[in-house]
Design a protein around this motif. Sequence first.
Motif, short mmCIF file in Angstrom:
data_model
loop_
_atom_site.label_atom_id
_atom_site.label_comp_id
_atom_site.label_asym_id
_atom_site.label_seq_id
_atom_site.Cartn_x
_atom_site.Cartn_y
_atom_site.Cartn_z
N CYS A 1 54.23 7.05 52.86
CA CYS A 1 53.38 6.34 53.80
C CYS A 1 52.07 6.14 53.04
O CYS A 1 51.58 7.07 52.40
N THR A 2 51.55 4.93 53.08
CA THR A 2 50.34 4.66 52.29
C THR A 2 49.15 5.49 52.77
O THR A 2 48.27 5.83 51.98
N THR A 3 49.14 5.89 54.06
CA THR A 3 48.02 6.75 54.51
C THR A 3 48.03 8.06 53.71
O THR A 3 46.98 8.58 53.35
N TYR A 4 49.23 8.58 53.45
CA TYR A 4 49.35 9.84 52.72
C TYR A 4 48.86 9.68 51.29
O TYR A 4 48.09 10.50 50.78
N VAL A 5 49.28 8.61 50.65
CA VAL A 5 48.88 8.37 49.26
C VAL A 5 47.35 8.23 49.17
O VAL A 5 46.70 8.79 48.29
N ALA A 6 46.77 7.51 50.13
CA ALA A 6 45.32 7.30 50.12
C ALA A 6 44.57 8.61 50.33
O ALA A 6 43.56 8.87 49.66
N VAL A 7 45.07 9.45 51.23
CA VAL A 7 44.40 10.73 51.47
C VAL A 7 44.54 11.62 50.24
O VAL A 7 43.59 12.31 49.84
N LYS A 8 45.70 11.59 49.60
CA LYS A 8 45.88 12.37 48.36
C LYS A 8 44.90 11.89 47.29
O LYS A 8 44.30 12.69 46.58
N ALA A 9 44.72 10.57 47.18
CA ALA A 9 43.77 10.02 46.21
C ALA A 9 42.35 10.47 46.55
O ALA A 9 41.58 10.88 45.68
N LEU A 10 42.02 10.44 47.85
CA LEU A 10 40.69 10.86 48.29
C LEU A 10 40.47 12.34 47.99
O LEU A 10 39.39 12.75 47.52
N GLN A 11 41.48 13.16 48.24
CA GLN A 11 41.36 14.59 47.95
C GLN A 11 41.12 14.83 46.45
O GLN A 11 40.31 15.67 46.07
N GLU A 12 41.82 14.06 45.62
CA GLU A 12 41.62 14.18 44.16
C GLU A 12 40.20 13.78 43.78
O GLU A 12 39.57 14.42 42.93
N LEU A 13 39.70 12.71 44.40
CA LEU A 13 38.34 12.24 44.11
C LEU A 13 37.32 13.30 44.53
O LEU A 13 36.35 13.58 43.82
#
Length: 433
Positions: A19-31
Amino acid sequence: MEDILRIGIDDTDSKRTMCTTYVAVKALQELERAGFRRADYPWLIRLNPNCPYKTRGNAALCVSIHAEPANLGRIAAIVSSAVERWADLESDGTDPGIVLAWKGQAEGLRDIYWRALREIIDPAEARRRCEELGIRYLVIKEGRGVVGAAAAAGADPDSLRTFEAIAYRVPAMWGLERRVDEKSVIEMDKSLAIFTFDNYDYEKREVRITPHTPCPVLAGVRSITPQHAEEGLKMVRFLEPVDFFEVFKTNQAEDLHYLPARICDLLPNGSYAVRGIVVSKPAVKPGGHVFVNISDGTGEVTLAAFEPTGSFRRVVEQLVVGDEVLAYGGFKVKGPAAAINLEKLAILRLAKVTVKVAPTCNLCGRRMKSMGRSKGYRCERCGVKRPEQKAVEVDVDRRISEGIYEVCVSARRHLAMPLRIVSFLRHDEHRQS
Ligand SMILES: [Zn+2]
């Protein structure tokens, strides 16, 4: 100089997983782990629900962070490695796009956002626009996701007025049946009634906060405030562990996708609001689907209320020739058949329907009897006769009233505004058409 960077991400999921929401949150967590601070809630941006390329709900994401231009390369690397790690790249049709636009540049993508809500946009156009504006973008595989990523980065912040709190499952549970206590969902829906929406379909007795796809989302509660979205999520009893949750700012439930249009201007897969007069008797077809035709003087189009729209079909069935309506939905063309798949219907003016009844006798006052079709009337008691033209027209009760009707909760588009929250959200000042 620190600025705000908007990072649009789209098309990382497939029908199979993710789900793209999951990918985006993972990217945000990495940032965040790398020291960047978020500048807003992540944005969950719904786009044209009638797009044939969409995976499910046609959502793109945008995360906003505080950053300096010198860090752009590092940020792009973090985001693209998160996308590469989590996106379902093995599936055909998963073609991620990432757009990194500074706040000022992102305004140059705003018209792409408004158009992507209602039309289909060519990826080549989105790429070209990014290049013209000097916006960094990345595509993986075919990169069709660049359209949604550009639209999300360019989203009009004034159009984002609802929220969704999403709980994610632990990876071990992905693909397994979701276990949520139905009673707790109903309790939450009732106690937060005016603040949250689309939690439960009472008509179909169905929990609507959980998706039915093998993705990492456990449940999402939609609300008009971030606090109530989170509170609603916490009121639900989950019978499995929650990995983490995130609150998104969204453009859901705003009716943003409807473009007012004349019938002669309808294009396949567009989302429209069309005003017209009913010109055919509603037809109920096998399967319970209901069809009726309207005309606006520029052409004629069929309105379709399919079986999943529930009791909404009873309203469409009650229409008669001459009724004036405003129809909302996606225009679909399949071979020779074309129709607006109704999402909502406003009945602007009900036509007057009358029936002829026998006149009363002028001697005794009783209702006279017909002497046969077009043969006039006769009083059975006095024998008085009166011609056919003396018949009386009586209004028939229409059984429906003027007003707006919506499909049942389970058939609703994410972008469509539920009538339950209309009074809270009806401000038309930012609407573009
Ligand atoms: Zn009489």
